[in-house]
Design a protein around this motif. Structure first.
Motif, short mmCIF file in Angstrom:
data_model
loop_
_atom_site.label_atom_id
_atom_site.label_comp_id
_atom_site.label_asym_id
_atom_site.label_seq_id
_atom_site.Cartn_x
_atom_site.Cartn_y
_atom_site.Cartn_z
N MET A 1 60.75 29.80 -4.73
CA MET A 1 60.33 31.17 -4.99
C MET A 1 60.87 31.62 -6.34
SD MET A 1 60.94 34.39 -2.53
CE MET A 1 61.08 35.98 -3.22
N THR A 2 60.00 32.13 -7.18
CA THR A 2 60.38 32.59 -8.50
C THR A 2 60.52 34.11 -8.49
OG1 THR A 2 59.13 30.79 -9.48
CG2 THR A 2 59.71 32.61 -10.92
N LEU A 3 61.64 34.58 -9.03
CA LEU A 3 61.85 36.02 -9.14
C LEU A 3 60.93 36.56 -10.22
CD1 LEU A 3 63.52 38.49 -8.30
CD2 LEU A 3 65.11 37.90 -10.12
N ARG A 4 60.08 37.50 -9.86
CA ARG A 4 59.10 38.03 -10.80
C ARG A 4 59.52 39.33 -11.44
NH1 ARG A 4 53.53 35.61 -9.31
NH2 ARG A 4 54.28 33.88 -8.10
N MET A 5 60.28 40.15 -10.70
CA MET A 5 60.77 41.39 -11.27
C MET A 5 61.90 41.90 -10.39
SD MET A 5 58.01 44.43 -10.39
CE MET A 5 56.53 43.53 -10.78
N ILE A 6 62.59 42.90 -10.89
CA ILE A 6 63.64 43.53 -10.10
C ILE A 6 63.32 45.01 -9.94
CG2 ILE A 6 65.39 41.90 -10.90
CD1 ILE A 6 66.57 44.33 -12.54
N MET A 7 63.87 45.60 -8.87
CA MET A 7 63.75 47.03 -8.66
C MET A 7 65.16 47.61 -8.67
SD MET A 7 62.54 49.33 -5.41
CE MET A 7 64.10 49.12 -4.60
N VAL A 8 65.33 48.71 -9.38
CA VAL A 8 66.59 49.43 -9.40
C VAL A 8 66.31 50.82 -8.84
CG1 VAL A 8 68.46 50.30 -10.85
CG2 VAL A 8 67.33 48.14 -11.44
N SER A 9 67.12 51.24 -7.86
CA SER A 9 66.88 52.55 -7.27
C SER A 9 68.11 53.43 -7.39
CB SER A 9 66.45 52.42 -5.80
OG SER A 9 67.51 51.92 -5.03
N ASN A 10 67.87 54.72 -7.40
CA ASN A 10 68.91 55.72 -7.49
C ASN A 10 68.51 56.86 -6.56
OD1 ASN A 10 71.14 57.19 -8.32
ND2 ASN A 10 70.17 57.92 -10.18
N THR A 11 69.36 57.19 -5.60
CA THR A 11 69.08 58.28 -4.69
C THR A 11 69.87 59.51 -5.14
OG1 THR A 11 68.72 56.74 -2.88
CG2 THR A 11 69.13 59.03 -2.29
N ILE A 12 69.16 60.59 -5.40
CA ILE A 12 69.76 61.81 -5.93
C ILE A 12 69.77 62.86 -4.82
CG2 ILE A 12 69.64 63.58 -7.73
CD1 ILE A 12 67.83 61.53 -9.29
N LYS A 13 70.96 63.36 -4.50
CA LYS A 13 71.12 64.42 -3.51
C LYS A 13 70.99 65.75 -4.24
CE LYS A 13 74.36 65.86 0.08
NZ LYS A 13 75.70 65.58 0.67
N VAL A 14 70.08 66.61 -3.74
CA VAL A 14 69.70 67.84 -4.44
C VAL A 14 69.85 69.03 -3.49
CG1 VAL A 14 67.76 68.98 -5.61
CG2 VAL A 14 68.01 66.52 -5.77
N LYS A 15 70.21 70.17 -4.05
CA LYS A 15 70.29 71.39 -3.24
C LYS A 15 68.97 71.59 -2.50
CE LYS A 15 73.61 74.06 -5.91
NZ LYS A 15 73.86 75.29 -6.68
N LYS A 16 69.08 72.04 -1.26
CA LYS A 16 67.91 72.28 -0.40
C LYS A 16 66.90 73.16 -1.14
CE LYS A 16 66.21 72.00 3.84
NZ LYS A 16 65.64 70.75 4.21
N GLY A 17 65.63 72.73 -1.13
CA GLY A 17 64.56 73.49 -1.75
C GLY A 17 64.29 73.14 -3.21
#
Length: 102
Positions: A1-17
């Motif tokens: 299996m060849t790695l084709r791309m990577i995903m980088v994620s960031n979860t941002i906690k935000v004030k309600k609304g």
């Protein structure tokens, strides 16, 4: 299996609304598209949590090296600077409660 791309994620906690407002900030690329290894960005919004909203930003890259090039660039630093209010109002308290790079 060849790695084709990577995903980088960031979860941002935000004030309600304020989740939609923060998610909309990512409509303007702020220069990330300048990088050859950049593939795409997805922004996901979770509202209906008890006391905050969550914005998850996922970027896709052709290589980890390409991601690191952007992450350490002046373009990245500039895109994460605190900006004055576009309407000229006094700067309000940040709606960002925290973030969790993954």
């Amino acid at each position: 299996m060849t790695l084709r791309m990577i995903m980088v994620s960031n979860t941002i906690k935000v004030k309600k609304g304020y989740g939609k407002e923060v998610a909309n900030r990512f409509k303007d690329s702020k220069g990330i598209h300048q990088f050859d290894a950049f593939v795409r960005m997805e922004v996901l919004l979770t509202r209906h949590t008890e006391d905050h909203d969550l914005v998850k930003v996922c970027t896709f890259w052709e290589s980890e090296e390409g991601y690191k090039e952007w992450r350490h660039s002046d373009v990245f630093k500039k895109s994460h600077e605190k900006r004055p209010d576009p309407k000229g109002n006094e700067q309000r308290e940040s709606v960002i409660l925290g973030n969790k790079p993954e």
